[in-house]
Each structure stands twice: as C-alpha cells, then as structure tokens.
Design a protein around this motif. Structure first.
Motif, PDB file in Angstrom:
ATOM      1  N   GLN A   1       1.040  -1.354   0.033  1.00  0.00           N
ATOM      2  CA  GLN A   1       0.011  -0.054   0.157  1.00  0.00           C
ATOM      3  C   GLN A   1       1.372   1.209   0.208  1.00  0.00           C
ATOM      4  O   GLN A   1       1.797   1.072   0.939  1.00  0.00           O
ATOM      5  CB  GLN A   1      -1.473  -0.268   1.571  1.00  0.00           C
ATOM      6  CG  GLN A   1      -2.294   1.257   1.298  1.00  0.00           C
ATOM      7  CD  GLN A   1      -2.637   0.907  -0.068  1.00  0.00           C
ATOM      8  OE1 GLN A   1      -3.308  -0.157  -0.243  1.00  0.00           O
ATOM      9  NE2 GLN A   1      -2.940   1.904  -0.873  1.00  0.00           N
ATOM     10  N   ARG A   2       0.934   2.226  -0.976  1.00  0.00           N
ATOM     11  CA  ARG A   2       1.475   3.190  -0.951  1.00  0.00           C
ATOM     12  C   ARG A   2       0.659   4.661  -1.612  1.00  0.00           C
ATOM     13  O   ARG A   2      -0.156   3.853  -2.024  1.00  0.00           O
ATOM     14  CB  ARG A   2       2.658   2.886  -2.134  1.00  0.00           C
ATOM     15  CG  ARG A   2       3.407   4.612  -2.885  1.00  0.00           C
ATOM     16  CD  ARG A   2       4.278   3.871  -3.701  1.00  0.00           C
ATOM     17  NE  ARG A   2       5.332   2.527  -3.610  1.00  0.00           N
ATOM     18  CZ  ARG A   2       5.702   1.255  -4.234  1.00  0.00           C
ATOM     19  NH1 ARG A   2       5.530   1.554  -5.709  1.00  0.00           N
ATOM     20  NH2 ARG A   2       6.892   0.573  -3.543  1.00  0.00           N
ATOM     21  N   THR A   3       1.022   5.892  -0.655  1.00  0.00           N
ATOM     22  CA  THR A   3       0.908   6.226  -0.339  1.00  0.00           C
ATOM     23  C   THR A   3       2.218   7.745  -1.478  1.00  0.00           C
ATOM     24  O   THR A   3       3.017   8.100  -0.371  1.00  0.00           O
ATOM     25  CB  THR A   3      -0.164   7.675   0.733  1.00  0.00           C
ATOM     26  OG1 THR A   3      -0.733   6.481   0.867  1.00  0.00           O
ATOM     27  CG2 THR A   3      -0.447   8.472   0.758  1.00  0.00           C
TER      28      THR A   3
ATOM     29  N   SER B   1       2.511  12.340  -1.693  1.00  0.00           N
ATOM     30  CA  SER B   1       1.503  12.852  -1.534  1.00  0.00           C
ATOM     31  C   SER B   1       1.079  13.452  -2.485  1.00  0.00           C
ATOM     32  O   SER B   1       2.270  13.692  -3.988  1.00  0.00           O
ATOM     33  CB  SER B   1       2.598  13.821  -0.574  1.00  0.00           C
ATOM     34  OG  SER B   1       4.110  14.573  -1.450  1.00  0.00           O
TER      35      SER B   1
ATOM     36  N   GLY C   1      -1.581   9.972  -5.165  1.00  0.00           N
ATOM     37  CA  GLY C   1      -2.532   9.344  -4.430  1.00  0.00           C
ATOM     38  C   GLY C   1      -1.855   8.200  -3.208  1.00  0.00           C
ATOM     39  O   GLY C   1      -1.066   7.551  -3.506  1.00  0.00           O
ATOM     40  N   GLU C   2      -3.276   6.556  -3.407  1.00  0.00           N
ATOM     41  CA  GLU C   2      -2.731   5.915  -3.094  1.00  0.00           C
ATOM     42  C   GLU C   2      -2.945   5.082  -4.192  1.00  0.00           C
ATOM     43  O   GLU C   2      -3.409   4.964  -5.370  1.00  0.00           O
ATOM     44  CB  GLU C   2      -3.935   5.048  -1.846  1.00  0.00           C
ATOM     45  CG  GLU C   2      -5.079   5.882  -0.724  1.00  0.00           C
ATOM     46  CD  GLU C   2      -4.249   6.016  -0.262  1.00  0.00           C
ATOM     47  OE1 GLU C   2      -3.366   4.281  -0.191  1.00  0.00           O
ATOM     48  OE2 GLU C   2      -3.343   7.036   1.189  1.00  0.00           O
ATOM     49  N   ILE C   3      -1.927   4.178  -4.414  1.00  0.00           N
ATOM     50  CA  ILE C   3      -1.358   2.715  -4.786  1.00  0.00           C
ATOM     51  C   ILE C   3      -1.003   1.628  -4.537  1.00  0.00           C
ATOM     52  O   ILE C   3      -0.478   1.496  -3.685  1.00  0.00           O
ATOM     53  CB  ILE C   3       0.166   3.480  -6.042  1.00  0.00           C
ATOM     54  CG1 ILE C   3      -0.401   4.501  -6.236  1.00  0.00           C
ATOM     55  CG2 ILE C   3       0.060   2.206  -6.684  1.00  0.00           C
ATOM     56  CD1 ILE C   3       1.416   5.340  -6.791  1.00  0.00           C
ATOM     57  N   PRO C   4      -2.098   0.752  -4.831  1.00  0.00           N
ATOM     58  CA  PRO C   4      -2.075  -0.836  -4.147  1.00  0.00           C
ATOM     59  C   PRO C   4      -1.508  -1.474  -5.039  1.00  0.00           C
ATOM     60  O   PRO C   4      -1.243  -1.112  -6.243  1.00  0.00           O
ATOM     61  CB  PRO C   4      -3.506  -1.187  -4.484  1.00  0.00           C
ATOM     62  CG  PRO C   4      -3.958  -0.776  -5.144  1.00  0.00           C
ATOM     63  CD  PRO C   4      -3.230   0.777  -5.507  1.00  0.00           C
TER      64      PRO C   4
ATOM     65  N   PRO D   1      -3.673   4.943  -9.602  1.00  0.00           N
ATOM     66  CA  PRO D   1      -4.949   5.402  -8.990  1.00  0.00           C
ATOM     67  C   PRO D   1      -6.018   6.654 -10.820  1.00  0.00           C
ATOM     68  O   PRO D   1      -4.653   6.810 -11.397  1.00  0.00           O
ATOM     69  CB  PRO D   1      -4.462   7.128  -8.537  1.00  0.00           C
ATOM     70  CG  PRO D   1      -3.163   7.303  -8.054  1.00  0.00           C
ATOM     71  CD  PRO D   1      -2.456   5.534  -9.027  1.00  0.00           C
TER      72      PRO D   1
ATOM     73  N   GLN E   1       4.828   7.159   1.256  1.00  0.00           N
ATOM     74  CA  GLN E   1       5.563   6.047   2.083  1.00  0.00           C
ATOM     75  C   GLN E   1       4.462   4.725   1.737  1.00  0.00           C
ATOM     76  O   GLN E   1       3.649   5.084   0.399  1.00  0.00           O
ATOM     77  CB  GLN E   1       4.060   6.785   3.187  1.00  0.00           C
ATOM     78  CG  GLN E   1       3.757   7.780   3.861  1.00  0.00           C
ATOM     79  CD  GLN E   1       5.630   8.445   4.772  1.00  0.00           C
ATOM     80  OE1 GLN E   1       5.168   7.253   5.307  1.00  0.00           O
ATOM     81  NE2 GLN E   1       5.843   9.533   4.375  1.00  0.00           N
ATOM     82  N   THR E   2       4.976   3.546   1.957  1.00  0.00           N
ATOM     83  CA  THR E   2       4.582   2.098   1.299  1.00  0.00           C
ATOM     84  C   THR E   2       4.815   1.387   2.488  1.00  0.00           C
ATOM     85  O   THR E   2       5.955   1.381   3.212  1.00  0.00           O
ATOM     86  CB  THR E   2       6.084   1.480   0.664  1.00  0.00           C
ATOM     87  OG1 THR E   2       6.214   2.634  -0.748  1.00  0.00           O
ATOM     88  CG2 THR E   2       5.465   0.732  -0.452  1.00  0.00           C
ATOM     89  N   ARG E   3       4.073   0.731   2.947  1.00  0.00           N
ATOM     90  CA  ARG E   3       3.389  -0.378   3.476  1.00  0.00           C
ATOM     91  C   ARG E   3       3.498  -1.441   3.120  1.00  0.00           C
ATOM     92  O   ARG E   3       2.908  -1.527   2.571  1.00  0.00           O
ATOM     93  CB  ARG E   3       2.725  -0.390   4.795  1.00  0.00           C
ATOM     94  CG  ARG E   3       2.999  -1.401   5.928  1.00  0.00           C
ATOM     95  CD  ARG E   3       1.644  -1.188   7.137  1.00  0.00           C
ATOM     96  NE  ARG E   3       1.525   0.015   7.889  1.00  0.00           N
ATOM     97  CZ  ARG E   3       2.285   0.313   8.579  1.00  0.00           C
ATOM     98  NH1 ARG E   3       2.892  -0.552   9.054  1.00  0.00           N
ATOM     99  NH2 ARG E   3       2.581   1.569   9.767  1.00  0.00           N
TER     100      ARG E   3
END
Length: 135
Positions: free
Chosen positions: A7-9, A11, A14-17, A41, A127-129
């Motif tokens: 799950q990457r955001t 700035s 947006g969000e990138i799964p 996105p 940010q990537t989790r």
C-alpha cells in the motif's frame, strides 16, 4: 522473502495498491530480486499497470538497491545502513535532488519504506507499507 501486499501513498498523487515479491537471486544468495506490480490511481483497470524491479544486495552495514529494469538497469538506486536494530536509513543526492529514505521493520510480517524527495523541481513524499501474504 516471499509475496507481500503493498500500500503506497504518494503526496499529491494518491493511493497505489499492489503486490510485490522478494526471491533469492539465482547466482548469489546475498542478493534478493524484487518486483512489484501496482495499480495507478484513476485507472480504468483494477489490474496492475505499473511495474518495477530491483536487486537488493546485502552489505556489511545494510544493503544496496540496484535498478533491475529500464534505462537505469544495473545502476545503484540507494544504499541503506542500519541506524538501529530494526531501522535502516539512506541519503542520496541525484543531481540536485535529495532523497532521504527509511526502512523500518515493524514485525516479522510487516515493514515500511518512507521517502522524502526535495530539490529544485521535486518536493514529494512516498510512504509504502508491506504486509506479508501468508499461505
């Protein structure tokens, strides 16, 4: 090693799964081959449409990440060194852009990668989790 949910955001973007995998390199057990498949996105598709590959190479103080595809294949991307038992950091100057990054191992099944990029024409954070996909 293995397969991970990503799950990457970014700035302002947006969000990138997506999903990623780490596997031992065929020729060197100190290297890991990494590949990711992400869904950008505002895409009409729900299947991956952005791909990237890297090679993680262990060093005495942490690891180096090399590009494994595209025009920069074989070039060093970032070098990480341990600053604590579960945290690695990196600073890299690319022309006039400063890349600061942190790997933080949260548990056996989860880690995070944070980037800050600042320069004359760049100013963003990523940010990537990563969460381990269990069989």
């Amino acid at each position: 090693m293995g397969d991970w949910k990503v799950q990457r955001t970014i700035s302002g973007f947006g969000e990138i799964p997506g999903e990623a995998s780490f596997h031992r390199h065929a020729d060197n057990e100190q290297w890991l081959d990494y590949q990711e498949a992400m869904v950008l996105p505002n895409s009409d598709q729900q299947k991956p449409n952005a791909f990237r590959r890297y090679s993680y190479r262990m060093t005495a103080s942490g690891f180096d990440i090399f590009f494994s595809d595209g025009a920069t294949k074989g070039d060093l991307f970032l070098s990480f060194a341990f600053t604590q038992a579960s945290t690695l950091t990196s600073h890299h100057l690319c022309i006039k852009d400063h890349y600061d990054a942190t790997f933080e191992f949260l548990s056996e099944h989860e880690f995070a990668l944070s980037f800050s990029v600042v320069g004359p024409k760049k100013d963003y954070a990523i940010q990537t989790r990563f969460t381990k996909l269990l069989a």
